[in-house]
Design an enzyme around this catalytic site. Structure first.
Site, mmCIF file in Angstrom:
data_model
loop_
_atom_site.group_PDB
_atom_site.id
_atom_site.type_symbol
_atom_site.label_atom_id
_atom_site.label_comp_id
_atom_site.label_asym_id
_atom_site.label_seq_id
_atom_site.Cartn_x
_atom_site.Cartn_y
_atom_site.Cartn_z
ATOM 1 N N ASP A 90 1.105 -0.424 0.026
ATOM 2 C CA ASP A 90 -0.517 -0.154 0.188
ATOM 3 C C ASP A 90 0.701 1.461 -0.107
ATOM 4 O O ASP A 90 2.150 1.206 0.569
ATOM 5 C CB ASP A 90 -0.580 0.195 0.784
ATOM 6 C CG ASP A 90 -2.032 -1.044 1.019
ATOM 7 O OD1 ASP A 90 -2.404 -1.644 0.506
ATOM 8 O OD2 ASP A 90 -3.054 -0.647 1.498
ATOM 9 N N HIS A 131 -6.354 3.640 -4.535
ATOM 10 C CA HIS A 131 -6.020 3.585 -3.232
ATOM 11 C C HIS A 131 -6.091 5.233 -2.341
ATOM 12 O O HIS A 131 -5.897 5.357 -1.406
ATOM 13 C CB HIS A 131 -4.605 3.332 -2.476
ATOM 14 C CG HIS A 131 -4.790 2.850 -0.816
ATOM 15 N ND1 HIS A 131 -5.472 2.124 -0.798
ATOM 16 C CD2 HIS A 131 -3.607 3.350 -0.144
ATOM 17 C CE1 HIS A 131 -4.612 2.570 1.259
ATOM 18 N NE2 HIS A 131 -4.039 2.526 1.023
ATOM 19 N N HIS A 156 3.449 -2.169 3.576
ATOM 20 C CA HIS A 156 3.662 -0.548 2.890
ATOM 21 C C HIS A 156 4.682 -0.442 2.417
ATOM 22 O O HIS A 156 6.321 -1.253 2.454
ATOM 23 C CB HIS A 156 3.482 -0.092 3.514
ATOM 24 C CG HIS A 156 1.589 0.098 4.614
ATOM 25 N ND1 HIS A 156 1.402 -0.560 5.402
ATOM 26 C CD2 HIS A 156 0.991 0.432 4.528
ATOM 27 C CE1 HIS A 156 0.298 -0.311 5.745
ATOM 28 N NE2 HIS A 156 -0.079 0.378 4.737
ATOM 29 N N HIS A 160 -4.912 9.361 0.315
ATOM 30 C CA HIS A 160 -4.759 8.728 1.509
ATOM 31 C C HIS A 160 -5.693 9.577 2.443
ATOM 32 O O HIS A 160 -5.272 8.907 3.420
ATOM 33 C CB HIS A 160 -3.334 8.298 1.778
ATOM 34 C CG HIS A 160 -3.321 7.358 2.709
ATOM 35 N ND1 HIS A 160 -3.662 6.923 3.966
ATOM 36 C CD2 HIS A 160 -2.964 5.628 1.941
ATOM 37 C CE1 HIS A 160 -3.378 5.933 4.640
ATOM 38 N NE2 HIS A 160 -2.951 5.494 3.445
HETATM 39 ZN ZN ZN Z 1 -3.161 3.137 2.931
#
Ligand code: ZN
Length: 264
Positions: A87, A138, A234, A142
């Protein structure tokens, strides 16, 4: 002429002291509506404050976050293998490292891209696609509260993010959407579906964004993973040195134990 001037000055002074030309009223009464002295003066209503909406429209209230996750989220890989998801990228420091690791292990993952990052690093988006990985929207910046915003705002955010990804990789399918922080709302799922995006959650979260040491990330993932797990990690959004180190162990380990699958 001189006595007349003195008289005028004196008269002016009297008028000033008795209330700016309204004889019979004290200065404090000046400006109040005329009323009989026996009737109590009604309290003047406070003037409404000038509304800030004249210059900036008021921000709509955020919808409350549901107490439980809405139904319909994808939380398993779709087969016996484990799906890896990364991510918040792309990131020029860490995304190439994770891509190298995945290539060396002959496996693919899903990258949940932040629109702003995709716009900034289109060559990384292109590499992700070229090397056979899947794409996930995504959100543009964010926004962890995106699901709580008006539907039109959610839609505009997702569309803008898709456009940034498509600008870098025009023919790549964007299959998934993942709400930042996993703070999903039912309304957001409706918008995602309208845009042809499937809602992607996870089942294993080692909280690598809190920068635990690599050995802790490895321990957490190893303990929580089963056949069909979706692992969240991540490759951007901060110092990901520990995640990179953990993945050097985790990717071959998970591949050996469960197989690494494409999401479906
Ligand atoms: Zn995220």
């Amino acid at each position: 002429m001189r006595p007349r001037a003195v008289l005028a000055l004196a008269l002016g002074l009297v008028l000033l002291l008795t209330g700016c030309g309204e004889p019979g009223k004290t200065p404090s009464q000046a400006g109040a509506p005329p009323s009989a002295s026996a009737v109590p003066t009604p309290t003047p209503k406070p003037k409404p404050r000038p509304s800030p909406s004249r210059t900036t429209p008021p921000k709509p209230k955020l919808r409350p976050l549901p107490k439980t996750l809405p139904a319909g989220l994808h939380r398993t890989s779709g087969d016996r293998g484990v799906a890896l998801t990364f991510d918040d990228g792309p990131d020029p420091r860490y995304t190439p490292q994770i891509l190298d690791q995945l290539r060396a292990a002959h496996v693919t993952a899903t990258f949940c891209l932040v629109g702003k990052q995709a716009k900034r690093y289109p060559q990384l988006v292109a590499r992700i696609v070229r090397e056979g990985h899947q794409l996930c929207n995504h959100s543009w910046r964010h926004d962890i509260n995106l699901g709580r915003r008006p539907l039109a705002e959610i839609r505009a955010d997702l569309v803008r993010t898709n456009q940034a990804i498509r600008a870098a990789a025009p023919r790549a399918p964007i299959t998934w959407f993942r709400q930042p922080g996993g703070r999903w709302t039912a309304e957001e799922l409706i918008v995602a579906r309208q845009l042809g995006l499937r809602p992607l959650h996870w089942s294993v979260d080692p909280q690598d964004w809190e920068h635990p040491p690599a050995k802790t990330i490895i321990k957490r993932v190893t303990a929580a993973t089963h056949h069909g797990s979706i692992v969240l990690m991540h490759d951007a959004g901060g110092d990901r040195t520990q995640t990179m180190a953990a993945c050097r162990r985790l990717i071959p380990d998970l591949k050996r134990r469960y197989g690494i699958s494409r999401l479906r």
